[in-house]
Design a protein around this motif. Sequence first.
Motif, PDB file in Angstrom:
ATOM      1  N   ILE A   9      -1.421   3.944   7.225  1.00 50.17           N
ATOM      2  CA  ILE A   9      -1.465   2.546   6.801  1.00 50.17           C
ATOM      3  C   ILE A   9      -1.074   1.659   7.972  1.00 50.17           C
ATOM      4  N   GLY A  10      -2.010   0.873   8.477  1.00 52.95           N
ATOM      5  CA  GLY A  10      -1.733   0.005   9.614  1.00 52.95           C
ATOM      6  C   GLY A  10      -3.004  -0.643  10.117  1.00 52.95           C
ATOM      7  N   ASP A  11      -2.908  -1.326  11.248  1.00 53.40           N
ATOM      8  CA  ASP A  11      -4.088  -2.012  11.794  1.00 53.40           C
ATOM      9  C   ASP A  11      -4.705  -1.287  12.989  1.00 53.40           C
TER      10      ASP A  11
ATOM     11  N   ALA B 117       7.316  10.397   4.470  1.00 51.41           N
ATOM     12  CA  ALA B 117       6.761   9.294   5.251  1.00 51.41           C
ATOM     13  C   ALA B 117       7.290   9.297   6.679  1.00 51.41           C
ATOM     14  N   VAL B 118       6.493   8.686   7.553  1.00 50.88           N
ATOM     15  CA  VAL B 118       6.949   8.310   8.899  1.00 50.88           C
ATOM     16  C   VAL B 118       6.772   6.796   8.975  1.00 50.88           C
TER      17      VAL B 118
ATOM     18  N   LEU C  37       0.832  -1.209   0.000  1.00 53.03           N
ATOM     19  CA  LEU C  37       0.000   0.000   0.000  1.00 53.03           C
ATOM     20  C   LEU C  37       0.865   1.256   0.000  1.00 53.03           C
ATOM     21  N   ALA C  38       1.950   1.223   0.753  1.00 55.32           N
ATOM     22  CA  ALA C  38       2.864   2.368   0.786  1.00 55.32           C
ATOM     23  C   ALA C  38       3.465   2.605  -0.596  1.00 55.32           C
ATOM     24  N   ALA C  39       3.853   1.524  -1.264  1.00 54.28           N
ATOM     25  CA  ALA C  39       4.454   1.646  -2.589  1.00 54.28           C
ATOM     26  C   ALA C  39       3.459   2.209  -3.602  1.00 54.28           C
TER      27      ALA C  39
ATOM     28  N   ILE D  88      11.937   5.697   1.066  1.00 61.02           N
ATOM     29  CA  ILE D  88      10.780   5.295   1.880  1.00 61.02           C
ATOM     30  C   ILE D  88      10.591   3.785   1.820  1.00 61.02           C
ATOM     31  N   LEU D  89      10.589   3.249   0.619  1.00 57.23           N
ATOM     32  CA  LEU D  89      10.291   1.823   0.448  1.00 57.23           C
ATOM     33  C   LEU D  89      11.420   0.936   0.964  1.00 57.23           C
TER      34      LEU D  89
END
Length: 214
Positions: free
Chosen positions: A104-106, A39-40, A22-24, A62-63
Amino acid sequence: DQRINMFFGSQVKMKSVLAAELAALSAWRVLSVGDRVGAVVFSDDKIVSIAPARSRATVMHILSTVSAFSKRLTVGRKANPKQLNHALKNLSRNLSHDALVISIGDGAGWNNRTTDLVKKIAQHNDFFAMKVFDPAEEKLPDIDSLIVSDGFLQVEVKGKNTHLQHRFRKDFEESLGVVRGELKKFGVPVIDINTIEPVHQQLLRALGDNRGHS
């Protein structure tokens, strides 16, 4: 989010891998329309802040950071729920107005402080959340016996236990409901992304493009 809570996947892929995808997709899409990307990225014991820039080199930075954090995930690592708030504080300190913020996370570790931090960020920026989850977190597999471990202790769980299935589902809905309810107060949309289906199809479907069904 590349904490130990993301090191879970029941069938196709880990939540940590899904978050990286998702980040990519997000980073390359933003860069493709000529905007800056920053990004963080955070694990249970480390936070890396990458300043926004309009360059392929920044996206690769970032990636590569996400990838490095993901590779450090191993069974038995100590969880740090407070790191979510530390990461948001880091973001808030370095964020200018009128940015697009994609979480992006849970949502593990969400509490009242998290709500305050998100509210502060959303006041002057566009904020939306990609909620990563695995279907096995929503519903216990319907099998006789499951061995569940946190990396240190193991316990046997009866997957076909109706009462346990109900409690499991209720806990999942309450957890997701808290996050959804708090974000809704500030007009923050939430997109659920599971670890089973192809990521691009889920995004297309969520964003209203019928190609996600092909």
